[in-house]
Design an enzyme around this catalytic site. Sequence first.
Site, PDB file in Angstrom:
ATOM      1  N   ASP A  24       0.721  -1.391  -0.052  1.00  0.00           N
ATOM      2  CA  ASP A  24      -0.154   0.113  -0.117  1.00  0.00           C
ATOM      3  C   ASP A  24       0.676   1.543   0.135  1.00  0.00           C
ATOM      4  O   ASP A  24       1.472   1.809  -1.005  1.00  0.00           O
ATOM      5  CB  ASP A  24      -1.279  -0.025   1.472  1.00  0.00           C
ATOM      6  CG  ASP A  24      -2.150   0.726   1.262  1.00  0.00           C
ATOM      7  OD1 ASP A  24      -3.768   0.606   0.585  1.00  0.00           O
ATOM      8  OD2 ASP A  24      -2.114   1.797   2.245  1.00  0.00           O
ATOM      9  N   HIS A  49      -7.201  -6.999   1.277  1.00  0.00           N
ATOM     10  CA  HIS A  49      -6.184  -6.215   0.894  1.00  0.00           C
ATOM     11  C   HIS A  49      -5.075  -5.916   1.500  1.00  0.00           C
ATOM     12  O   HIS A  49      -3.805  -5.918   1.419  1.00  0.00           O
ATOM     13  CB  HIS A  49      -6.511  -4.579   1.470  1.00  0.00           C
ATOM     14  CG  HIS A  49      -5.401  -3.834   1.069  1.00  0.00           C
ATOM     15  ND1 HIS A  49      -4.575  -3.524  -0.395  1.00  0.00           N
ATOM     16  CD2 HIS A  49      -5.370  -2.197   1.670  1.00  0.00           C
ATOM     17  CE1 HIS A  49      -4.515  -1.761   0.321  1.00  0.00           C
ATOM     18  NE2 HIS A  49      -4.277  -1.877   1.170  1.00  0.00           N
TER      19      HIS A  49
END
Length: 302
Positions: A117, A282
């Site tokens: 990320d 994620h």
Amino acid sequence: MTSPESKPAPAPVPFEGFELLRVPVADGVSLNAAVGGSGSPVVLLHGFPQTHLMWRHVAAELAAEHTVICPDLRGYGASDKPAERDGTEYAKRTMAADVVALAAALGHDRFAVAGHDRGALVALRAGLDHPGTVTHLACLDVLPTLDMWDAMRGVSATVGFHLYLMAQPPGLPEELISGAPDAFFGHFLDVWAKDPAAIPGPVRNAYLAASRDAVTSIVADYRASAGIDIEHDLADREAGHTLRMPVTVLQQDWGAALGYDASALWRAWAPDVRHRTVDAGHFMAEEDPGLIAAELRGLLTR
């Protein structure tokens, strides 16, 4: 630059067998970092809204063969959070320089880096700015900044509403998020996890506490990605700069949702890239740490 110092772990879930250090990396900025293992160095960079704790499982696996360095990025966790003044404080170029300085302070002039990320954007910038220093690069569940903004369009872009909120000038986003920080940051921990059990209560609480204390710097990090980070990426694209080292990219199937070929986007930046779609949420380093560790081991043999 002064030597790193040991300090007590601020989080309720410390890395077993790792030493927690506070390492000066720039004027007035020190990073909190968990360091363990032995062998060739690997730096692991966390994402949003997390801290170095997200790597607790992967780091333990890699430490059998490598020196593993897991910092909190500047502005996050227990690392310093300089005030945003001219827009450069949270540029990914600045944050990447922190990482290079951290590794150098620990005795490593070359290292592999994996980021998730936000940390993946820092890792990408480190690879572009320091090609002689970064030996291998892995990016988890992110697109390069330019491609991310191009991909976010229409109603599908609602998944990235936070990107637009935190891109606004200083004031409003900080005030809104500070009004309900646990609800805001907790939203992403809840909706982005395919397996909520992968982030147990103590770890979730640690993430929320760290984010609650870092609203201003987290917003500054995101604001930079709508400003100076774009300038830096555009300059590299126009100059034809690419990543020279072996690269691995692991992502969810974003293309199906947003209508683009993620692998092709990454190939434009990394000629030697291996792109894999991962069946996880994620937070894949916490949801499937065995797979992520195996992929990183594979990268490091290239």
